[in-house]
Design an enzyme around this catalytic site. Sequence first.
Site, short mmCIF file in Angstrom:
data_model
loop_
_atom_site.label_atom_id
_atom_site.label_comp_id
_atom_site.label_asym_id
_atom_site.label_seq_id
_atom_site.Cartn_x
_atom_site.Cartn_y
_atom_site.Cartn_z
N ASP A 124 -10.00 -3.43 -5.62
CA ASP A 124 -9.31 -2.65 -4.59
C ASP A 124 -9.78 -1.19 -4.66
O ASP A 124 -9.44 -0.47 -5.60
CB ASP A 124 -7.80 -2.74 -4.82
CG ASP A 124 -7.00 -2.11 -3.69
OD1 ASP A 124 -7.56 -1.25 -2.97
OD2 ASP A 124 -5.82 -2.47 -3.51
N HIS B 240 -8.08 -4.60 -1.06
CA HIS B 240 -6.80 -4.08 -0.59
C HIS B 240 -6.21 -5.00 0.46
O HIS B 240 -6.69 -5.03 1.60
CB HIS B 240 -7.07 -2.70 0.02
CG HIS B 240 -5.89 -1.80 0.05
ND1 HIS B 240 -5.30 -1.31 -1.08
CD2 HIS B 240 -5.18 -1.29 1.10
CE1 HIS B 240 -4.29 -0.52 -0.74
NE2 HIS B 240 -4.19 -0.50 0.57
N SER C 231 0.83 -1.19 0.00
CA SER C 231 0.00 0.00 0.00
C SER C 231 0.88 1.26 0.00
O SER C 231 1.64 1.46 -0.92
CB SER C 231 -0.97 -0.08 1.19
OG SER C 231 -1.91 0.94 1.16
C1 MLT Z 1 -1.55 5.97 -0.01
O1 MLT Z 1 -1.91 6.95 0.64
O2 MLT Z 1 -0.37 5.69 -0.25
C2 MLT Z 1 -2.63 5.06 -0.51
O3 MLT Z 1 -3.84 5.73 -0.52
C3 MLT Z 1 -2.73 3.82 0.28
C4 MLT Z 1 -2.92 4.09 1.75
O4 MLT Z 1 -1.95 4.21 2.44
O5 MLT Z 1 -4.04 4.18 2.23
#
Ligand code: MLT
Length: 209
Positions: free
Chosen positions: A159, A190, A109
């Site tokens: 996702d 996710h 992520s």
């Molecule tokens: C981010 O902010 O890098 C993406 O939206 C994934 C997350 O951390 O929620």
Amino acid sequence: MTEQTTLSLPHRFAAGDPSAPILLLLHGTGGDENDLIPLRAALDPAAGYLSPRGPVRERGAARWFRRLAEGVFDHEDVVVRANQLADFVLEAREAYGLHDRRLVAVGFSNGANIAAAMLLLRPEVVPESILFAAMSPLPDPPEQDLNGARVFLSSGASDPMAPVESADLLVKTLRTRKADVSLHRHLRGHGIAPDDVAAARAWLAARTR
Ligand code: MLT
């Protein structure tokens, strides 16, 4: 054995088998340097790890760069923080004597997004990456030749946080720059499921130094 040397980011480190890679473990939003350590055994039990903690705080949650809203990134901060992480990696290579070790980023992520940004901006620092639930981190990355870079990217068709359109844009950006990208598309949302890890493990084992 886990060691802790004072470097510019808090982290955990284990050397692993000298013939195996070092995994640069990059947690997601709200995680820390402990989160992804169990992945090491699943990806390569002989591997070492370097697992830092993201330097940005969002209402107390550790992250790798600032965002303006969910999925809306502060691109100037992405550049600053990708360079900060690259500098940390170089510092750690020196401090732990890792000059000859294969180094592979493993991010989930937000951790995958900073790994992708670092690859696009400083590809020589960590030329191989395993990206779980990554997005395109920068709108207009430099036209670098990424020939020699290898990327495994796992992306969920459902996702909501890392939409397929953004993951596909990242794949296209990397391939246009001649990186070797393996896309593992699954139907879930996710997260990291056992079949994603199995595919990443096979990808990692397919090349040895
Ligand atoms: C981010 O902010 O890098 C993406 O939206 C994934 C997350 O951390 O929620």
